[in-house]
Design an enzyme around this catalytic site. Sequence first.
Site, PDB file in Angstrom:
ATOM      1  N   ASP A  13     -31.974 -16.967 -28.572  1.00  0.00           N
ATOM      2  CA  ASP A  13     -32.906 -16.145 -29.349  1.00  0.00           C
ATOM      3  C   ASP A  13     -34.371 -16.463 -29.053  1.00  0.00           C
ATOM      4  OD1 ASP A  13     -32.568 -18.638 -30.579  1.00  0.00           O
ATOM      5  OD2 ASP A  13     -33.170 -17.878 -32.531  1.00  0.00           O
TER       6      ASP A  13
ATOM      7  N   LYS B 237     -40.079 -21.649 -34.440  1.00  0.00           N
ATOM      8  CA  LYS B 237     -40.382 -22.300 -33.182  1.00  0.00           C
ATOM      9  C   LYS B 237     -40.433 -21.230 -32.097  1.00  0.00           C
ATOM     10  CE  LYS B 237     -35.573 -23.960 -32.672  1.00  0.00           C
ATOM     11  NZ  LYS B 237     -34.923 -23.786 -33.979  1.00  0.00           N
TER      12      LYS B 237
ATOM     13  N   ASP C  46     -36.292 -19.205 -29.260  1.00  0.00           N
ATOM     14  CA  ASP C  46     -37.171 -20.114 -30.003  1.00  0.00           C
ATOM     15  C   ASP C  46     -37.170 -21.534 -29.445  1.00  0.00           C
ATOM     16  OD1 ASP C  46     -34.628 -20.610 -30.898  1.00  0.00           O
ATOM     17  OD2 ASP C  46     -35.088 -20.392 -33.035  1.00  0.00           O
ATOM     18  N   ARG C  47     -36.241 -21.828 -28.527  1.00  0.00           N
ATOM     19  CA  ARG C  47     -36.227 -23.174 -27.938  1.00  0.00           C
ATOM     20  C   ARG C  47     -36.810 -23.149 -26.537  1.00  0.00           C
ATOM     21  NH1 ARG C  47     -30.782 -26.392 -29.482  1.00  0.00           N
ATOM     22  NH2 ARG C  47     -30.697 -25.745 -31.654  1.00  0.00           N
TER      23      ARG C  47
ATOM     24  N   SER D 135     -28.330 -18.127 -31.910  1.00  0.00           N
ATOM     25  CA  SER D 135     -29.206 -18.987 -31.114  1.00  0.00           C
ATOM     26  C   SER D 135     -28.555 -19.513 -29.838  1.00  0.00           C
ATOM     27  CB  SER D 135     -29.692 -20.129 -31.994  1.00  0.00           C
ATOM     28  OG  SER D 135     -30.669 -20.857 -31.319  1.00  0.00           O
ATOM     29  N   HIS D 136     -28.373 -20.821 -29.774  1.00  0.00           N
ATOM     30  CA  HIS D 136     -27.892 -21.452 -28.546  1.00  0.00           C
ATOM     31  C   HIS D 136     -26.363 -21.419 -28.432  1.00  0.00           C
ATOM     32  CE1 HIS D 136     -28.056 -24.161 -31.886  1.00  0.00           C
ATOM     33  NE2 HIS D 136     -27.144 -24.911 -31.330  1.00  0.00           N
TER      34      HIS D 136
ATOM     35  N   ASP E 232     -33.690 -20.449 -25.090  1.00  0.00           N
ATOM     36  CA  ASP E 232     -32.312 -20.309 -25.580  1.00  0.00           C
ATOM     37  C   ASP E 232     -31.964 -18.866 -25.925  1.00  0.00           C
ATOM     38  OD1 ASP E 232     -33.833 -20.068 -27.883  1.00  0.00           O
ATOM     39  OD2 ASP E 232     -32.353 -21.058 -29.152  1.00  0.00           O
TER      40      ASP E 232
END
Length: 544
Positions: free
Chosen positions: A280, A377, A282-283, A113-114, A278
Amino acid sequence: MTIRTVATTPFTDQKPGTSGLRKAVPVFQQPHYLENFVQSIFDSLDGLLGQTLVVGGDGRYYNREAIQVILKMAAANDVGRILVGCNGIFSTPAASTVIRKYNALGGIILSASHNPGGPNGDFGIKYNVTNGGPAPEKITSAIFERTKTIREYKIFDTADINLDRPGSFKLGTMEVEVIDSVAPYVELMQTLFDFDKIKALLSSGNFRMCMDSLHAVTGPYAHALFEKHLGAPEGTVQNGTPLEDFGGGHPDPNLVYAHDLVEILFGENAPDLGAASDGDGDRNMILGRKFFVTPSDSLAVLTANAKLIPGYQDGLAGVARSMPTSAAVDRVAEKLGIDCYETPTGWKFFGNLLDAGKATLCGEESFGTGSNHIREKDGLWAVLFWLNILAVRGESVEAIVREHWKEYGRNYYSRHDYEEVKSEPANELMDRLRSMAGDMKGKQYGHYEVAYSDDFSYTDPVDGSVSQKQGIRIGFTDGSRIVFRLSGTGTKGATLRVYIESYEPDASQHDIDTQKALEPLIKLADEIAKIKEFTGRDKPTVIT
Ligand code: VG1
Ligand code: CO
């Protein structure tokens, strides 16, 4: 081609955190490390024979190698079919979309992710279930138990599959379909939002947006959505080519790490809307001209305006937010007369509520919002939601948020992170708070009086499962609140997160700088938790 059974020994550190197993790349590159975890996933599932799985990741370093290993192991473990993203790419929301679209048994998503990527960055792997959402705790615990006893794994001895373009292959009896992961995602978005209206806005000449994909996974999706389908000029999407190390950056869409975008939106002649996503996808971060929308406020605004959006015009069944997320959305839910659920941190807790039709929109303070369209998300979904609201209302981002505060009051909100502190003192700090939490009620700190304090425990209203020790919350009689928890996604030492919130109903008090407005509570957080003493830090690493 033969199936090889490889003897292995367990690793003791394969416990999935808030969102899967995340470790530094060199940890994943140890012999058998990835294989042990993948076999443990397979061993924890009831029957893989002939089933379909979805596999892909955010394109970070080690993504391609890991996918080849997973494909060969899946073939050796009787999986029927694998849908894999072209170039190994799937944003997390696109993976969720495809799992649902094809009724797959589940999916394996490769992402940290982030967290930064590259040879010395982080890598991650998580399993998503049939509804397209992260595996619930029952399954992640079973996977972890399996990693402790694993003795062997199975893998096909065969050449790598070409992932560069769509195509169909066979690995033994297993089918591999390399698919374009952008098209199904765009199609789903078209069912939710008014593309014509957004297109009219973006090509009107009176509105400009800037989308920063931070060299992470959303690049191809954002180019397709905004520039191809919605008529925004080329160049609207910046940093839109996914890179294995995200260009050396930190693919975290907040005011600190998305600084290029922040400079544009706070500079001269700024566009009307700025957005970032982000690693991946999702943010999301939403910015207006010289204006930052906190994720908690964003969730509240989306909820209040949902009726303007085709996909949500019939109203919302309910909303859900993670515990540390501000209570801004609670006030909207109250007014709308719908339920508002408070869950532990992490998207896996929203799945049951969405499946049961108890919630339609969900969100977290950590720049995550989503809905029942998938079970993750969804960063670009949030950007489209905002665009659709802007297209209908014809007002600026700032005007919409200020009007919202006027109506509902403002929840001043900030998160202070103390990253990479030593694990032992961080655990001691939390243990101490835990032992205090039981009897703080009525305690007076200056003019703050403790209304309640506890270590948050959640009983899932759908399946009755209980999740304990989800964070210390201390609420005060004036509606303000401080929350302490340790991150479950970091890979080095411990990260202490302190969430601070106060409520201000008076519109004449809505212009105060957030850190200033929260100053007394920030001081109080340190006084109560002795942050400086335990962490040795005199200020947080990141403030969002
Ligand atoms: C963080 C966030 C949490 C989010 C999780 C995964 O977890 O606080 O809200 O769901 O990351 O997001 P933690 O345990 O570090 O606080 V993502 O975009 O990294 O998959
Ligand atoms: Co993410």
